[in-house]
Structure formats: C-alpha cells, structure tokens
Scaffold this active site. Structure first.
Site, PDB file in Angstrom:
ATOM      1  N   ASP A 180     -74.715 -10.013  -1.590  1.00 54.40           N
ATOM      2  CA  ASP A 180     -74.617  -9.384  -0.281  1.00 54.40           C
ATOM      3  C   ASP A 180     -75.932  -9.630   0.458  1.00 54.40           C
ATOM      4  O   ASP A 180     -77.019  -9.449  -0.122  1.00 54.40           O
ATOM      5  CB  ASP A 180     -74.369  -7.871  -0.429  1.00 54.40           C
ATOM      6  CG  ASP A 180     -74.169  -7.197   0.919  1.00 54.40           C
ATOM      7  OD1 ASP A 180     -73.031  -7.171   1.383  1.00 54.40           O
ATOM      8  OD2 ASP A 180     -75.168  -6.712   1.480  1.00 54.40           O
TER       9      ASP A 180
ATOM     10  N   ASN B 197     -77.874  -8.640  13.146  1.00 51.33           N
ATOM     11  CA  ASN B 197     -76.967  -8.664  14.284  1.00 51.33           C
ATOM     12  C   ASN B 197     -77.532  -7.865  15.457  1.00 51.33           C
ATOM     13  O   ASN B 197     -77.454  -8.287  16.624  1.00 51.33           O
ATOM     14  CB  ASN B 197     -75.604  -8.105  13.892  1.00 51.33           C
ATOM     15  CG  ASN B 197     -74.776  -9.120  13.112  1.00 51.33           C
ATOM     16  OD1 ASN B 197     -74.960 -10.326  13.278  1.00 51.33           O
ATOM     17  ND2 ASN B 197     -73.865  -8.636  12.289  1.00 51.33           N
TER      18      ASN B 197
ATOM     19  N   ASP C 278     -74.145 -15.242  12.678  1.00 50.47           N
ATOM     20  CA  ASP C 278     -73.285 -16.332  12.198  1.00 50.47           C
ATOM     21  C   ASP C 278     -74.116 -17.470  11.616  1.00 50.47           C
ATOM     22  O   ASP C 278     -73.753 -18.077  10.601  1.00 50.47           O
ATOM     23  CB  ASP C 278     -72.428 -16.847  13.353  1.00 50.47           C
ATOM     24  CG  ASP C 278     -71.379 -15.832  13.790  1.00 50.47           C
ATOM     25  OD1 ASP C 278     -71.130 -14.870  13.025  1.00 50.47           O
ATOM     26  OD2 ASP C 278     -70.807 -16.025  14.887  1.00 50.47           O
TER      27      ASP C 278
ATOM     28  N   GLU D  11     -70.639 -10.024   5.164  1.00 47.42           N
ATOM     29  CA  GLU D  11     -71.831 -10.717   4.688  1.00 47.42           C
ATOM     30  C   GLU D  11     -71.831 -10.848   3.160  1.00 47.42           C
ATOM     31  O   GLU D  11     -72.857 -11.144   2.566  1.00 47.42           O
ATOM     32  CB  GLU D  11     -73.099  -9.986   5.156  1.00 47.42           C
ATOM     33  CG  GLU D  11     -73.315  -8.606   4.545  1.00 47.42           C
ATOM     34  CD  GLU D  11     -72.636  -7.498   5.337  1.00 47.42           C
ATOM     35  OE1 GLU D  11     -73.048  -6.345   5.212  1.00 47.42           O
ATOM     36  OE2 GLU D  11     -71.685  -7.796   6.099  1.00 47.42           O
TER      37      GLU D  11
END
Length: 636
Positions: free
Chosen positions: A500, A508, A517, A543
């Site tokens: 993770d 973000n 991204d 993620e």
C-alpha cells in the site's frame, strides 16, 4: 564395349592392382620385421657372451693377484721348488681356468691357457728386485666356451683372423665390413649366416666374439611368408572376381527392371527428360523413362493439379475460421493455404506493428527461409521493391528477378494490416490468375486476422488495469485461485505480497489527482521491473497492489518485498508541475501453506501483515504471523 564389360574392367583395376601392391608391402614388412627380430636376438646373445667373457676376465685378474700374493708360491719360486709351485697353482685353479709360472729362460711350470685365450700376467721379483719369472693365469676361448654360450637358435663363436671357432669346429669366414657395428650377412664355410661381431682388445689371438644365425633359416621363414601371401592373394582375387561378377549381374539386372518398370508406370505423375548416350543398359533405361514421361504429359493435365490445390486451400481456410482467435495458428494456416492455392514452395507473412506502424515479419516457411535481404528485406518501404509496390498499390504485384515473387497486401476496409508474399512457384513463374486467387484468399485472411487481433485486445482490456497496465482485481483473483489450486495439488510453495502506498491521500491533496496517477504508474513500473515472467503483479484497488509469487517461500518473498520497498523509496515519481514526488510503501507478506491454505486465508494473512507494517511506522515489510487481525483500517 557394353556397360557390363566396362564395369568388370573397372572392378578389376580397382581391386586387383591395389591387392598386389598390398601383398608386396606385406611380405616386405614381414621380411624387415623378421630380420629385425633376428638382429635383436643376435644382439642379445652377443651381449650375454660379452658379459660372460668379462666375468671370467675379472675373475682371472683376481685369481692372478691372489697367486702373486701367495707366500707358498713365492717361497717355492725362490727356492726353485717347482713341484710345490705347481701343486699350489693347481689348488687355486679349476678346469675352466689355467695357471703357470714362466721362468726367464722360457721354462714353463704348470698349465698355461691355450690361445685363443685371455691371459693375465704378474712378474715375481726377489728381495733384491731381480725378476724371477712371470705368473700367468687365464681361460681359453675354445669350443666348450662357444657351446656354453650358444642356444638352439643363435650360436656364439670366437673370430681369430679370418676363421671363426664355434662349438662344432673352426670355419673359414667371409665377413663384410660393418663400420656402424650392425649385423651383416656373411659366409661361414659353405653356409650363409647373419652375423654380429664385438671386438676383443684384451684376448690373446682372438679378434672378436661373434653371434651367428643360420641364413637358410631366415630365408626359409621369408619364403614361407611369401607363399602364404601368394595363397592369400589368390584366394582374395578369386573372391573379388566372383563378387564383381555378382555385382555386375545385379546392376545390369536392375537396369533391365527399371526399363520394364518405367513402361509399366507410364500413367503415373512423373515429368522430365533423361539424356540418352550410347546404346548400353543406362541408355535403354533413359529411353524408357522418356517414353513414360511423354505418356504422362499426354494424360496428366493442369486442371487436376489446380483442382487439388484449390480444394486444399479451401480446407485450410475452413480450419483458419475455426482458429480465428489464435493469431499464430491463423498465420500458419493462411500461409499454407495460399502456397497450396497457387503452387508456391515458400513464402512469408508480415503484420503491421500496432505501436511503430511498420511491417514486421511473423512467419517464413519453405524455400523462402533461404532467401536474403535482396529478395525479402526486413524493412519494407512503400513503393520500394515488389513488396513495397504491393503495399502502395493495394493489389497483387509480381517480380521475376532474381526469383519469381508474388506479393499481396492483407487489407481490410479500413487499412492495410499486413503483407503476404510467396516465392518459388512449381510452374517456374506466377501467372495473373495466381494473383487473383491469392488476393481473394488474402482478403478473407485479413478479416480473420483483424478479428483475432480485436478479440485479443478486448480480452486483454478485460483483464488489465487501464491506469497502470497491470492485472486488474478480477484477473488477480483468477490467477491467485489457479496458483493456490496448483500449490495444493503438487505441494508447491506459493507467496503473496500486498503493498500500500503510504500517505497517498496527502499526495492527491497536495499535488493533485494527476500527480497521484503518475505515482501509481511509477509504482507499477517498479513492480514490473522487479518480478519474474511467471509472477503476477496486479493493482488490487486504489493505491494497493498485489504480487503473486509461484514457487517462492515466505523468506524469498520477504527479500523481494524489501528490494521493491527500497526501489520505490529511492525513485521519485514525476508530477504534473515537474516537481518530483517522493513516496514510500508498506508491505505484507504471506506464504502457502504456513500462513494459509486457501485463497481467502492467504489474502487475509497478507492484509494483516500489511496492517502491522502500517502500525509500526510505515515504509517497511512485515511477514504474516498468528496474531489475530485488528479491527479498523489504520491505513492512510
């Protein structure tokens, strides 16, 4: 002269002359070998005789020294008590050695050795130094000695002047000079002998010791071998003549059978002309074969061959339609069908690469495999060469130099997707009808190939994550299920890694979703570069990522996870504003069967280990254990 007699003459010259040469070589080799063996025996016998002579000589020297030191003998000589001297000398010698005392006036007391002999001398003096005479001792080189040194094969003698003394008497000898001391052929009395001499420099009246071998025996052995070789040659020659006659009859009989068979199979599928020379059996066979070819030319038409080729092409295309989703199999069938339809012996198929837009060769078969760049270039440019012209014109294109070539584009209603090229036609050149036939087949083949490519693309999209290019969640579950079943069936190791991206929500919020991204694509690129071909890297969701490791233990998976963790931490991901984004990741590792024996158990064990890595501070690897799972996510 007929072929039969020419063949016999050939066999005779081929076998008889080498046979005589081999026989002569064999007898010469035996003669040299036998002579060498005799020479070795002479050397061995002479060495034994010389050793015998030296032993006796050394003994004689010791004997004369002992006699000269004997006080009884010296006192007897001074007192001229000759009986005492003779008795004492006799007590020191044997029948093989002799001893005597010679007074200055030549008077002899005792038995001196008889020449030829080896003689040792010692002078005896009185107290005033005046010579009283000479003590002599030695041994004779007589017939007895010669007999003792001889055996059943080799005789030993003593050379004195031009005579040789052997065990059976004295013989006049004619011995040629031998400067290098090698054995020579000599004359002993009336007999020829092989002789080896060794000079004696310290023997009275004796020139040398000689070893002898009867020349008659040596020549008899050589003559016996010559007779054996002659008999063997005669037997082999007879066998060769019989065999050659059998072969000649066999060859001519076969030729006759060929001629008869050629006329019988006049209705078969054969073509060509044989040249006719002379009037022998081969000429008759050639004439019969040409007659047969003429009959075949009248009976066999091109329509039958064309029908067969078209029928096979249709059958292959039926198979192509059934295999329309398998691109490699489809290309092979298209190639074979096209070659069969127009009677080509070789060809290749090129497909447009979806990324570069260039034609790339996918299959080359038959005689096309031996053609180079000048005929079938690896890079096809529109308008250049026969293949480039076919791509540019969108229709069949022909060429005959340096070899016949027929090229047809594989095109759908939208675009050209490939190129089909055939070479080496059965009928020496491609015809216009061949181009039409090939274009019709190519059109159907292009549609089938395009359908197969679309099917493959759709299948890939259904199992691939659009953002990262890794396997999606569905594909991950399918692959893990299959690997767990295989591990259960064959008791193989299997490991699972869940990872993770740490603090992804902050990425973000701080850099924007486009940067997020970019981070996910960078992590996926790191995963692809780190795993094997047999491993499966997948985007688990958001993620989170997963790696399936067949044949890997928990320890091996842990080491791989650590390498990936370091790689992610050291590799910044590009952001939209050219500001690099540094991220880390936490890893959970579980293995079959230690941490779970089912798909669900493995995922749960890896997930618990991932929770623990997050709780311990993130950016680390945790192995699954028996700790009960915690409630709540704890990830960010």
């Amino acid at each position: 002269m007929s072929f039969k007699y020419r063949l016999r003459t050939f066999f005779f010259l081929l076998t008889v002359l080498p046979l005589f040469a081999a026989g002569y070589a064999v007898q010469e080799v035996f003669r040299d070998n036998r002579t060498s063996r005799v020479d070795s025996g002479l050397a061995s016998s002479l060495s034994a005789a010389v050793a015998f002579y030296r032993d006796r000589r050394d003994f004689t020297v010791k004997l004369i020294d002992g006699l000269a030191a004997d006080t009884t003998i010296r006192d007897g000589i001074q007192k001229r008590s000759w009986p005492v001297v003779v008795d004492t000398l006799s007590s020191h010698v044997t029948d093989q050695f002799q001893a005597a005392f010679l007074e200055p006036d030549g008077t002899v007391h005792g038995t001196p050795p008889t020449p030829p002999a080896f003689v040792a001398r010692r002078t005896v003096y009185d107290a005033a130094g005046v010579s009283l005479g000479t003590l002599v001792s030695g041994f004779s080189l007589d017939r007895g000695v010669a007999g003792r040194l001889s055996d059943s094969e080799y005789r030993v003698g003593v050379l004195t002047g031009s005579s040789v003394l052997t065990q059976d008497g004295t013989h006049h000898a004619q011995i040629p000079a031998s400067p290098d001391g090698r054995p020579v052929d000599a004359r002993l009395g009336a007999d020829d002998v092989r002789l080896l001499a060794r000079p004696l420099a310290d023997a009275a009246d004796a020139t040398a010791l000689v070893a002898l071998y009867p020349g008659a025996t040596l020549q008899a052995d050589i003559a016996s071998v010559r007779r054996s070789v002659a008999i063997a040659i005669a037997i082999v020659l007879a066998a060769i003549l019989i065999l050659s006659e059998m072969l000649v009859r066999s060859f001519t009989g076969q030729l006759g059978a060929f001629s008869r068979r050629a006329r019988e199979v006049g209705g078969g599928a054969f073509a060509g002309q044989l040249e006719v020379h002379g009037s022998d059996e081969f000429a008759r066979f050639a004439t019969a074969f040409n007659d047969m070819a003429h009959e075949l030319e009248l009976r066999i038409g091109e329509l039958e061959a064309e029908r067969r080729r078209v029928s096979e092409a249709v059958a292959r295309f039926g198979q192509a339609l059934e295999s329309s989703h398998d691109v490699p199999a489809l290309l092979q069938i298209v190639m074979e069908s096209a070659m069969g339809a127009v009677g080509a012996r070789g060809g290749r198929v090129m497909i447009v690469d979806e990324q570069s837009g260039q034609l790339v060769e996918h299959r080359r078969i038959g005689t096309a495999s031996g053609l180079g760049e000048s005929v079938l270039p690896s890079l096809v440019v529109a308008g250049v060469g026969v293949e480039g012209l076919a791509v540019q014109a969108g229709q069949p294109t022909f060429a005959n130099d340096p070899v016949p070539v027929l090229s047809v584009p594989l095109q759908t209603t939208q675009s050209v997707i490939g190129l089909l090229t055939l070479v080496d036609p059965v009928h020496r050149a491609f015809e216009t009808d061949d181009g039409a036939t090939l274009q019709a087949l190519a059109s159907q083949g292009a549609v089938a190939i395009e359908n197969a490519r679309m099917h493959r693309l759709i299948t890939k999209q259904a199992s691939t994550d659009g953002l990262t290019g890794l396997a999606n969640h569905r594909e991950f579950q399918d692959q893990l299920r299959r690997e767990v079943e295989r591990a259960q069936r064959f008791a193989l190791p299997l490991a699972l890694i869940l990872l993770d991206v740490d603090n992804f929500r902050q990425v973000n919020s701080s850099f924007g979703h486009l940067s997020g991204d970019a981070v996910l694509r960078a992590v996926s690129a790191t995963l692809r570069a780190s795993v094997r071909d047999i491993d499966v890297a997948a985007r688990y969701g958001g993620e989170e990522f997963a790696i399936i490791l067949p044949g890997t233990t928990a320890e091996g998976a842990g080491r791989l996870a650590e390498r990936i963790r370091v790689a992610i931490a050291e590799r910044p991901a590009p952001s939209v504003g050219d500001r690099p984004v540094n991220v880390t990741a936490s890893f959970g590792v579980a293995a079959f069967p230690a941490h779970g024996t089912t798909q669900v158990e493995l995922i749960a064990a890896s997930d618990r280990a991932l929770y623990r890595a997050k709780d311990l501070g993130k950016n680390r690897v945790a192995l699954a254990d028996e700790v009960a799972p915690r409630l709540g996510d704890g990830r960010s």
